[in-house]
Design a protein around this motif. Structure first.
Motif, PDB file in Angstrom:
ATOM      1  N   ILE A 116       0.841  -1.188   0.000  1.00 10.09           N
ATOM      2  CA  ILE A 116       0.000   0.000   0.000  1.00 10.09           C
ATOM      3  C   ILE A 116       0.882   1.246   0.000  1.00 10.09           C
ATOM      4  CG2 ILE A 116      -1.724   1.360   1.249  1.00 10.09           C
ATOM      5  CD1 ILE A 116      -2.902  -1.202   2.298  1.00 10.09           C
ATOM      6  N   GLY A 117       0.784   1.989  -1.081  1.00  7.28           N
ATOM      7  CA  GLY A 117       1.441   3.278  -1.187  1.00  7.28           C
ATOM      8  C   GLY A 117       0.417   4.323  -1.575  1.00  7.28           C
ATOM      9  N   TRP A 118       0.878   5.536  -1.830  1.00  3.19           N
ATOM     10  CA  TRP A 118      -0.047   6.590  -2.254  1.00  3.19           C
ATOM     11  C   TRP A 118       0.729   7.708  -2.925  1.00  3.19           C
ATOM     12  CZ3 TRP A 118       1.237   5.786   2.889  1.00  3.19           C
ATOM     13  CH2 TRP A 118       1.938   6.813   3.515  1.00  3.19           C
ATOM     14  N   VAL A 119      -0.009   8.537  -3.648  1.00  9.15           N
ATOM     15  CA  VAL A 119       0.568   9.741  -4.230  1.00  9.15           C
ATOM     16  C   VAL A 119      -0.404  10.892  -3.986  1.00  9.15           C
ATOM     17  CG1 VAL A 119      -0.380   9.188  -6.519  1.00  9.15           C
ATOM     18  CG2 VAL A 119       1.493  10.828  -6.312  1.00  9.15           C
ATOM     19  N   VAL A 120       0.138  12.031  -3.589  1.00  4.12           N
ATOM     20  CA  VAL A 120      -0.646  13.254  -3.425  1.00  4.12           C
ATOM     21  C   VAL A 120      -0.459  14.089  -4.682  1.00  4.12           C
ATOM     22  CG1 VAL A 120      -1.012  15.335  -2.046  1.00  4.12           C
ATOM     23  CG2 VAL A 120      -0.293  13.205  -0.919  1.00  4.12           C
ATOM     24  N   ALA A 121      -1.563  14.400  -5.360  1.00  4.10           N
ATOM     25  CA  ALA A 121      -1.517  15.149  -6.616  1.00  4.10           C
ATOM     26  C   ALA A 121      -2.558  16.263  -6.556  1.00  4.10           C
ATOM     27  CB  ALA A 121      -1.793  14.221  -7.802  1.00  4.10           C
ATOM     28  N   PRO A 122      -2.168  17.464  -6.124  1.00  2.00           N
ATOM     29  CA  PRO A 122      -3.132  18.550  -5.921  1.00  2.00           C
ATOM     30  C   PRO A 122      -3.809  19.048  -7.195  1.00  2.00           C
ATOM     31  CG  PRO A 122      -1.095  18.975  -4.723  1.00  2.00           C
ATOM     32  CD  PRO A 122      -0.824  17.829  -5.657  1.00  2.00           C
ATOM     33  N   GLU A 123      -3.115  19.012  -8.332  1.00  2.00           N
ATOM     34  CA  GLU A 123      -3.708  19.520  -9.565  1.00  2.00           C
ATOM     35  C   GLU A 123      -4.661  18.486 -10.161  1.00  2.00           C
ATOM     36  OE1 GLU A 123      -1.337  21.462 -12.403  1.00  2.00           O
ATOM     37  OE2 GLU A 123      -0.109  22.530 -10.935  1.00  2.00           O
ATOM     38  N   LYS A 124      -5.922  18.897 -10.338  1.00  2.00           N
ATOM     39  CA  LYS A 124      -6.961  17.955 -10.735  1.00  2.00           C
ATOM     40  C   LYS A 124      -6.674  17.274 -12.070  1.00  2.00           C
ATOM     41  CE  LYS A 124     -11.958  17.373 -11.008  1.00  2.00           C
ATOM     42  NZ  LYS A 124     -11.877  16.428 -12.124  1.00  2.00           N
ATOM     43  N   ASP A 125      -6.132  18.020 -13.024  1.00  2.00           N
ATOM     44  CA  ASP A 125      -5.883  17.393 -14.328  1.00  2.00           C
ATOM     45  C   ASP A 125      -4.843  16.295 -14.211  1.00  2.00           C
ATOM     46  OD1 ASP A 125      -3.904  19.264 -13.765  1.00  2.00           O
ATOM     47  OD2 ASP A 125      -3.530  19.729 -15.869  1.00  2.00           O
ATOM     48  N   ILE A 126      -3.829  16.506 -13.363  1.00  2.00           N
ATOM     49  CA  ILE A 126      -2.819  15.469 -13.143  1.00  2.00           C
ATOM     50  C   ILE A 126      -3.424  14.296 -12.392  1.00  2.00           C
ATOM     51  CG2 ILE A 126      -0.686  14.919 -11.908  1.00  2.00           C
ATOM     52  CD1 ILE A 126       0.361  17.664 -12.605  1.00  2.00           C
ATOM     53  N   TYR A 127      -4.187  14.589 -11.340  1.00  2.00           N
ATOM     54  CA  TYR A 127      -4.805  13.518 -10.550  1.00  2.00           C
ATOM     55  C   TYR A 127      -5.681  12.631 -11.442  1.00  2.00           C
ATOM     56  CZ  TYR A 127      -7.281  11.227  -6.684  1.00  2.00           C
ATOM     57  OH  TYR A 127      -7.800  10.294  -5.811  1.00  2.00           O
ATOM     58  N   ASP A 128      -6.483  13.248 -12.262  1.00  2.00           N
ATOM     59  CA  ASP A 128      -7.384  12.479 -13.123  1.00  2.00           C
ATOM     60  C   ASP A 128      -6.620  11.562 -14.077  1.00  2.00           C
ATOM     61  OD1 ASP A 128      -9.540  13.665 -11.922  1.00  2.00           O
ATOM     62  OD2 ASP A 128      -9.909  15.114 -13.532  1.00  2.00           O
ATOM     63  N   LYS A 129      -5.506  12.051 -14.616  1.00  2.00           N
ATOM     64  CA  LYS A 129      -4.703  11.228 -15.528  1.00  2.00           C
ATOM     65  C   LYS A 129      -4.060  10.062 -14.776  1.00  2.00           C
ATOM     66  CE  LYS A 129      -5.089  13.379 -19.544  1.00  2.00           C
ATOM     67  NZ  LYS A 129      -6.125  14.365 -19.172  1.00  2.00           N
ATOM     68  N   LEU A 130      -3.632  10.296 -13.539  1.00  2.00           N
ATOM     69  CA  LEU A 130      -3.059   9.217 -12.732  1.00  2.00           C
ATOM     70  C   LEU A 130      -4.102   8.141 -12.457  1.00  2.00           C
ATOM     71  CD1 LEU A 130      -0.990  11.297 -10.128  1.00  2.00           C
ATOM     72  CD2 LEU A 130      -0.108  10.081 -12.124  1.00  2.00           C
ATOM     73  N   VAL A 131      -5.329   8.566 -12.171  1.00  2.00           N
ATOM     74  CA  VAL A 131      -6.415   7.611 -11.919  1.00  2.00           C
ATOM     75  C   VAL A 131      -6.679   6.765 -13.160  1.00  2.00           C
ATOM     76  CG1 VAL A 131      -8.906   7.395 -11.492  1.00  2.00           C
ATOM     77  CG2 VAL A 131      -7.528   8.956 -10.097  1.00  2.00           C
ATOM     78  N   ILE A 132      -6.708   7.394 -14.320  1.00  2.00           N
ATOM     79  CA  ILE A 132      -6.954   6.656 -15.569  1.00  2.00           C
ATOM     80  C   ILE A 132      -5.860   5.613 -15.797  1.00  2.00           C
ATOM     81  CG2 ILE A 132      -7.008   6.874 -18.089  1.00  2.00           C
ATOM     82  CD1 ILE A 132      -8.315   9.638 -17.638  1.00  2.00           C
ATOM     83  N   ALA A 133      -4.615   6.012 -15.557  1.00  2.00           N
ATOM     84  CA  ALA A 133      -3.504   5.076 -15.760  1.00  2.00           C
ATOM     85  C   ALA A 133      -3.578   3.913 -14.781  1.00  2.00           C
ATOM     86  CB  ALA A 133      -2.174   5.805 -15.615  1.00  2.00           C
ATOM     87  N   LYS A 134      -3.993   4.182 -13.556  1.00  2.00           N
ATOM     88  CA  LYS A 134      -4.116   3.101 -12.575  1.00  2.00           C
ATOM     89  C   LYS A 134      -5.266   2.163 -12.936  1.00  2.00           C
ATOM     90  CE  LYS A 134      -4.820   1.985  -7.702  1.00  2.00           C
ATOM     91  NZ  LYS A 134      -3.924   0.796  -7.764  1.00  2.00           N
ATOM     92  N   GLN A 135      -6.372   2.734 -13.400  1.00  2.00           N
ATOM     93  CA  GLN A 135      -7.499   1.895 -13.812  1.00  2.00           C
ATOM     94  C   GLN A 135      -7.072   0.905 -14.888  1.00  2.00           C
ATOM     95  OE1 GLN A 135     -10.291   4.922 -14.978  1.00  2.00           O
ATOM     96  NE2 GLN A 135     -11.335   4.930 -12.986  1.00  2.00           N
ATOM     97  N   ALA A 136      -6.222   1.354 -15.792  1.00  2.00           N
ATOM     98  CA  ALA A 136      -5.757   0.479 -16.863  1.00  2.00           C
ATOM     99  C   ALA A 136      -4.805  -0.592 -16.355  1.00  2.00           C
ATOM    100  CB  ALA A 136      -5.067   1.312 -17.948  1.00  2.00           C
ATOM    101  N   ALA A 137      -4.211  -0.356 -15.183  1.00  2.00           N
ATOM    102  CA  ALA A 137      -3.221  -1.303 -14.656  1.00  2.00           C
ATOM    103  C   ALA A 137      -3.851  -2.382 -13.789  1.00  2.00           C
ATOM    104  CB  ALA A 137      -2.163  -0.545 -13.856  1.00  2.00           C
ATOM    105  N   ASP A 138      -4.633  -1.969 -12.773  1.00  2.00           N
ATOM    106  CA  ASP A 138      -5.146  -2.977 -11.840  1.00  2.00           C
ATOM    107  C   ASP A 138      -6.540  -2.655 -11.293  1.00  2.00           C
ATOM    108  OD1 ASP A 138      -4.621  -0.884 -10.137  1.00  2.00           O
ATOM    109  OD2 ASP A 138      -3.315  -1.995  -8.779  1.00  2.00           O
TER     110      ASP A 138
END
Length: 392
Positions: free
Chosen positions: A241-263
Motif C-alpha cells: 500500500i502506497g499513495w501519491v498526493v496530486a493537488p492539480e486535478k488534471d494530473i490527478y485524473d490522468k493518474l487515476v486513468i492510468a491506474k485503472q488500466a493497470a489494476d
C-alpha cells in the motif's frame, strides 16, 4: 521469439538487487544487500486483530471490488498524518496505489514519451530507473552532493527541456543523503521557474533518528508537484500500500486513468486491514520503535566500518532511513569485490546499477535495517577482510 517482444524490452533488465537476493538465500551469508525492513518489528499481532475485526464488521464487502482512488477512510488518515507534520493535504488529492513502485510506473505512463528528458539523482533509485526505462526516456543524471543535488547542474537540465525531476530527498536510496533546507527551497524554486514537474518519493521520511525533521520539497512547490508515500517502511511491505498526493486535478485524473488500466484498484482487503490497524493502534509509537532500532543498527554499522574497513574507503553517515553508501578508491570495482565477498559469506549491492551513465564502479550500498548488531559486526568484519584483500 524475439520478434514478439516490444522494442522497449531490449533496454530494460532484471533488477540487479532482486538477482542478488537469490544468492543471499544461503543462510550462512550475512546480507546487507536488500532494502528490507526488519521483520522483527512487523506488527503481526495488531494486524491479525485488525484483520479479524475487518471480516467480523465488514465481511464480504472487504472482498469486493472497490474504487480506483482508494478507501476513503484510509485516504483521510493519510491526509491527517500529513497535517500533524505541518502539511495540509486534501484527502481527495490522495490516490492509493499498489505500493509506491506502482506510482513510478503510472508516472511513466502519464508523463513520459520516448526521448522525454527525465532528471534523476546520481546515484539514483534503481526501482525508478527500471520503471521509467520501459518508457524509453532520456535520463539526465544530476550529481548528488552531501546536502542534495548540484543546483547548477539541475538548472542547466531544466533549461535544456527537462520534463520532470524524480528525487528522494530524505535518506535517499541508495546513498542515505538528505537534502538541506536550502537545497529543498532551491529545487522547488527551480521547478516552479521552469515549469518542471517535481516527483518527490518519500518512503523513508518518517525514519529519522538523528537531527531535525525538515519540510518536504513538495511543500515549497507553488506549481506542479507530486508527493509519494508508503506504509511499507513504517508498517508492513507485504500489504503493498502506497499513495501519491496530486493537488492539480488534471494530473490527478490522468493518474487515476492510468491506474485503472493497470489494476482497477489496490487490494480492497489490504486497504481495509491497514485502515483498521491505523484506527485502533498508535502508529506513531510503532514508528518510534522502528527509529530506535534502526538508529542503533546504523550506529553499530558506522562504528564497525571504522574498526574493520581499511583506509581509503569513505562512507555517508545518514541521519535516518535504511542505507549508507561506501566509496572505494578510484579504479576499484565493487562488482569484482562482490564475488570475493560472497565467498567470504557477506553480500552488498554494487553501486554501478544506480548510475544511468555507467559510472559508480567503485561504490556500494549497505543496508543496516535488516540485521541485528551482532550480525552487523560479523558481516562488516567479513566485508572489511574482503576489501582489504581486494585492495592489496
Amino acid at each position: 521469439m524475439s520478434q514478439h517482444f516490444a522494442r522497449r524490452m531490449s533496454t530494460v533488465h532484471r533488477s540487479f538487487i532482486r538477482e542478488i537476493l537469490k544468492v543471499t538465500a544461503d543462510p550462512e551469508i550475512i546480507s546487507f544487500a536488500g532494502g528490507l525492513p526488519n521483520p522483527e518489528l512487523f506488527p503481526v499481532a495488531a494486524m491479525d486483530a485488525a484483520a479479524h475485526e475487518v471480516f467480523t464488521d465488514i465481511g464480504a464487502n472487504a472482498l469486493q471490488y472497490s474504487t480506483t482512488e482508494g478507501d476513503a477512510g484510509l485516504r483521510a488518515i493519510i491526509a491527517e498524518r500529513y497535517e500533524k507534520r505541518g502539511l495540509t493535504v486534501d484527502p481527495d488529492t490522495v490516490l492509493v496505489t499498489t505500493g509506491s513502485q506502482q506510482i513510478l510506473d503510472i508516472c511513466g505512463k502519464v508523463f513520459m514519451d520516448r526521448g522525454s528528458k527525465v532528471v534523476i539523482e546520481r546515484p539514483g533509485y534503481l526501482g525508478a530507473i527500471q520503471a521509467f526505462s520501459l518508457f524509453e526516456p532520456e535520463f539526465v543524471p544530476i550529481s548528488l552532493e552531501d546536502d542534495g543535488p548540484n543546483l547548477v547542474e539541475l538548472e542547466a537540465a531544466f533549461q535544456d527541456g527537462a520534463k520532470c525531476f524524480y528525487a528522494v530527498p530524505n535518506f535517499q536510496n541508495p546513498s542515505g543523503v538528505s537534502y538541506s533546507l536550502e537545497k529543498r527551497k532551491g529545487v522547488a524554486a527551480l521547478a516552479d521557474r521552469y515549469g518542471v514537474l517535481f516527483v518527490e518519493d518519500d518512503p523513508y521520511g518518517e525514519l529519522r533518528f538523528l537531527g531535525e525533521d525538515l519540510p518536504s520539497v513538495f511543500s515549497f512547490c507553488e506549481k506542479k508537484g507530486l508527493l509519494c508515500g508508503s506504509f511499507s517502511k513504517i508498517a508492513a511491505p507485504g500489504f503493498r500500500i502506497g499513495w501519491v498526493v496530486a493537488p492539480e486535478k488534471d494530473i490527478y485524473d490522468k493518474l487515476v486513468i492510468a491506474k485503472q488500466a493497470a489494476d482497477l484498484h489496490t487490494s480492497t482487503v489490504a486497504q481495509a486491514i491497514m485502515r483498521r490497524y491505523l484506527e485502533t493502534n498508535d502508529i506513531e509509537s510503532h514508528v518510534a520503535l522502528i527509529k530506535d532500532r534502526y538508529g542503533r543498527q546504523r550506529e553499530c554499522m558506522v562504528e564497525m566500518i571504522g574498526r574493520y574497513f581499511p583506509e581509503g574507503v569513505v562512507i555517508t553517515r545518514p541521519e535516518g532511513g535504511m542505507f549508507l553508501w561506501a566509496t572505494m578508491p578510484e579504479g576499484c570495482s565493487s562488482m569484482e569485490l562482490l564475488d570475493m565477498a560472497i565467498r567470504d559469506k557477506v553480500a552488498f549491492v554494487p553501486g554501478r546499477p544506480f548510475y544511468v551513465d555507467g559510472s559508480g564502479e567503485n561504490t556500494l550500498r549497505l543496508n543496516f535495517s535488516n540485521s541485528d548488531e551482532a550480525r552487523i559486526e560479523e558481516g562488516i568484519k567479513r566485508l572489511g577482510k574482503s576489501i582489504a584483500s581486494f585492495l592489496k
